[in-house]
Design an enzyme around this catalytic site. Structure first.
Site, PDB file in Angstrom:
ATOM      1  N   HIS A   1      33.556   0.503  51.053  1.00 57.30           N
ATOM      2  CA  HIS A   1      32.542  -0.278  52.193  1.00 57.30           C
ATOM      3  C   HIS A   1      31.332   0.006  51.812  1.00 57.30           C
ATOM      4  O   HIS A   1      30.236  -0.980  51.700  1.00 57.30           O
ATOM      5  CB  HIS A   1      32.810   0.340  53.493  1.00 57.30           C
ATOM      6  CG  HIS A   1      34.299  -0.023  54.212  1.00 57.30           C
ATOM      7  ND1 HIS A   1      34.807  -1.496  53.669  1.00 57.30           N
ATOM      8  CD2 HIS A   1      35.119   0.554  54.651  1.00 57.30           C
ATOM      9  CE1 HIS A   1      36.122  -1.421  54.330  1.00 57.30           C
ATOM     10  NE2 HIS A   1      36.149  -0.312  54.843  1.00 57.30           N
TER      11      HIS A   1
ATOM     12  N   LEU B   1      15.914 -17.532  54.487  1.00 56.81           N
ATOM     13  CA  LEU B   1      17.487 -17.601  54.659  1.00 56.81           C
ATOM     14  C   LEU B   1      17.973 -17.192  56.138  1.00 56.81           C
ATOM     15  O   LEU B   1      17.378 -16.301  56.777  1.00 56.81           O
ATOM     16  CB  LEU B   1      18.261 -16.670  53.737  1.00 56.81           C
ATOM     17  CG  LEU B   1      19.588 -16.417  53.746  1.00 56.81           C
ATOM     18  CD1 LEU B   1      20.314 -17.582  53.064  1.00 56.81           C
ATOM     19  CD2 LEU B   1      20.002 -15.213  52.979  1.00 56.81           C
TER      20      LEU B   1
ATOM     21  N   ARG C   1      38.148   5.301  51.450  1.00 49.72           N
ATOM     22  CA  ARG C   1      37.756   3.766  51.711  1.00 49.72           C
ATOM     23  C   ARG C   1      36.504   3.500  52.082  1.00 49.72           C
ATOM     24  O   ARG C   1      35.836   2.296  51.734  1.00 49.72           O
ATOM     25  CB  ARG C   1      38.717   3.464  52.896  1.00 49.72           C
ATOM     26  CG  ARG C   1      40.084   3.305  52.620  1.00 49.72           C
ATOM     27  CD  ARG C   1      41.030   2.849  53.738  1.00 49.72           C
ATOM     28  NE  ARG C   1      40.451   1.552  54.196  1.00 49.72           N
ATOM     29  CZ  ARG C   1      41.175   0.451  53.656  1.00 49.72           C
ATOM     30  NH1 ARG C   1      42.124   0.309  52.679  1.00 49.72           N
ATOM     31  NH2 ARG C   1      40.672  -0.722  54.153  1.00 49.72           N
TER      32      ARG C   1
ATOM     33  N   ASP D   1      36.625  -9.230  51.296  1.00 49.09           N
ATOM     34  CA  ASP D   1      37.785  -8.307  51.221  1.00 49.09           C
ATOM     35  C   ASP D   1      37.988  -7.630  50.071  1.00 49.09           C
ATOM     36  O   ASP D   1      37.630  -8.156  48.726  1.00 49.09           O
ATOM     37  CB  ASP D   1      39.109  -9.447  51.406  1.00 49.09           C
ATOM     38  CG  ASP D   1      40.052  -8.496  51.708  1.00 49.09           C
ATOM     39  OD1 ASP D   1      40.352  -7.530  52.026  1.00 49.09           O
ATOM     40  OD2 ASP D   1      41.410  -9.175  51.622  1.00 49.09           O
TER      41      ASP D   1
HETATM   42  C1  FPP Z   1      37.523  -5.906  53.884  1.00 47.59           C
HETATM   43  O1  FPP Z   1      38.094  -5.050  52.985  1.00 47.59           O
HETATM   44  C2  FPP Z   1      36.420  -5.419  54.378  1.00 47.59           C
HETATM   45  C3  FPP Z   1      35.944  -4.960  55.593  1.00 47.59           C
HETATM   46  C4  FPP Z   1      36.966  -4.878  56.788  1.00 47.59           C
HETATM   47  C5  FPP Z   1      34.586  -4.415  56.124  1.00 47.59           C
HETATM   48  C6  FPP Z   1      33.295  -5.375  55.265  1.00 47.59           C
HETATM   49  C7  FPP Z   1      32.131  -4.420  55.243  1.00 47.59           C
HETATM   50  C8  FPP Z   1      31.288  -4.494  53.891  1.00 47.59           C
HETATM   51  C9  FPP Z   1      31.472  -5.299  52.761  1.00 47.59           C
HETATM   52  C10 FPP Z   1      30.090  -3.544  54.175  1.00 47.59           C
HETATM   53  C11 FPP Z   1      28.956  -4.206  54.846  1.00 47.59           C
HETATM   54  C12 FPP Z   1      29.284  -3.690  55.956  1.00 47.59           C
HETATM   55  C13 FPP Z   1      28.084  -3.792  57.137  1.00 47.59           C
HETATM   56  C14 FPP Z   1      28.477  -2.893  58.321  1.00 47.59           C
HETATM   57  C15 FPP Z   1      27.013  -4.517  57.154  1.00 47.59           C
HETATM   58  P1  FPP Z   1      39.253  -3.961  53.022  1.00 47.59           P
HETATM   59  O2  FPP Z   1      38.747  -2.757  53.652  1.00 47.59           O
HETATM   60  O3  FPP Z   1      40.231  -4.756  53.952  1.00 47.59           O
HETATM   61  O4  FPP Z   1      39.861  -3.926  51.474  1.00 47.59           O
HETATM   62  P2  FPP Z   1      41.464  -3.866  51.223  1.00 47.59           P
HETATM   63  O5  FPP Z   1      42.033  -5.046  51.586  1.00 47.59           O
HETATM   64  O6  FPP Z   1      41.188  -3.797  49.915  1.00 47.59           O
HETATM   65  O7  FPP Z   1      41.875  -2.694  51.940  1.00 47.59           O
END
Ligand code: FPP
Length: 247
Positions: A36, A130, A32, A19
């Protein structure tokens, strides 16, 4: 259910709610999706750190059943990121001995993406260094329902063991340690059945900024915990072994 050991120094299975990508990007006036993308880079590092630490299974929450409610460009961006990551990363992950699995509901995914997920799973199926579970379009409630439905269809009795065996993560033991980055302290419909006895660890770091030291800190914290699985601390003993056991 039998319990053979309580705390091992290194968790066999680490699960992570990655997160904080959006906030990391916003702090830098970036879109955003840039967060990611950076989150994906972090995942590559955490795979390496996990293998170096001797973790056998790493499970990450990449897209939840509820993430469809995000703006459409973010949703399609995450789909595109996964597709590109598969093209780019699978050969190297496979060479490193990583077995890839994508627990989640594939029915709503584009056919081409589904084929890529299946191909990556098939290509890496025999790897043993893994297990990397990338939960995509995954939700804990979806998982429990699909497991119960498949047991009902096969006319099998619903027991703790049969339900566990029908879940999307039946190929791995339950997570020993669940890490959530990004300062929030909730489960967000992640592995709600499998986390019944997991140790929880919350990090203030936003996922793209999650450092090696922060990861190490989570593992050290885990090593100090006494896992009792419902027993008393006297029964468990100081080294974590079960010293008193009833049939
Ligand atoms: C939450 O952060 C994160 C996600 C919903 C996506 C997680 C994805 C990755 C780490 C990239 C890897 C991706 C793939 C497709 C393998 P948030 O967007 O809710 O962050 P915030 O709470 O700060 O808004």
């Amino acid at each position: 259910m039998s319990v053979t050991s309580c705390t091992d120094a290194v968790p066999r299975h680490v699960a992570i709610v990655m997160d904080g990508n959006g906030r990391w990007a916003r702090q830098r006036m970036m879109p955003r999706l840039a967060g990611h993308r950076q989150g994906l880079e972090k995942l590559r590092e955490v795979v390496r750190w996990s293998m170096e630490a001797g973790v056998a299974v790493l499970t990450v929450f990449a897209f939840s059943s509820e993430n469809w409610q995000r703006p459409t460009d973010e949703v399609s961006g995450l789909m595109g990121l996964l597709a590109k990551a598969l093209d780019r990363e699978v050969p190297e992950l496979s060479r490193a001995g990583v077995r890839l699995c994508f627990p989640g509901d594939r029915e709503a995914l584009a056919p081409a993406l589904r084929r890529s997920l299946e191909a990556a799973e098939a290509q890496t199926a025999a790897n043993e260094a893994l297990v990397l579970n990338v939960c995509f379009n995954y939700g804990g409630r979806w998982d429990i329902i699909q497991a119960a439905r498949s047991l009902a269809q096969r006319g099998e009795p619903i027991t703790e063991a049969s339900l566990s065996a029908a879940l999307a993560l039946a190929h791995v033991p339950d997570p020993d340690l669940v890490i959530r980055t990004g300062r929030e302290q909730r489960l967000s419909n992640f592995l709600i059945w499998q986390m019944a006895y997991s140790e929880l660890y919350f990090s203030d770091a936003l996922w793209p900024a999650f450092s090696r030291e922060a990861f190490q800190q989570a593992l050290s914290d885990f090593a100090r915990r006494q896992r009792r699985f419902g027993r008393t601390s006297e029964q468990v003993g100081s080294a974590g072994q079960v010293v008193a056991s009833e049939a």
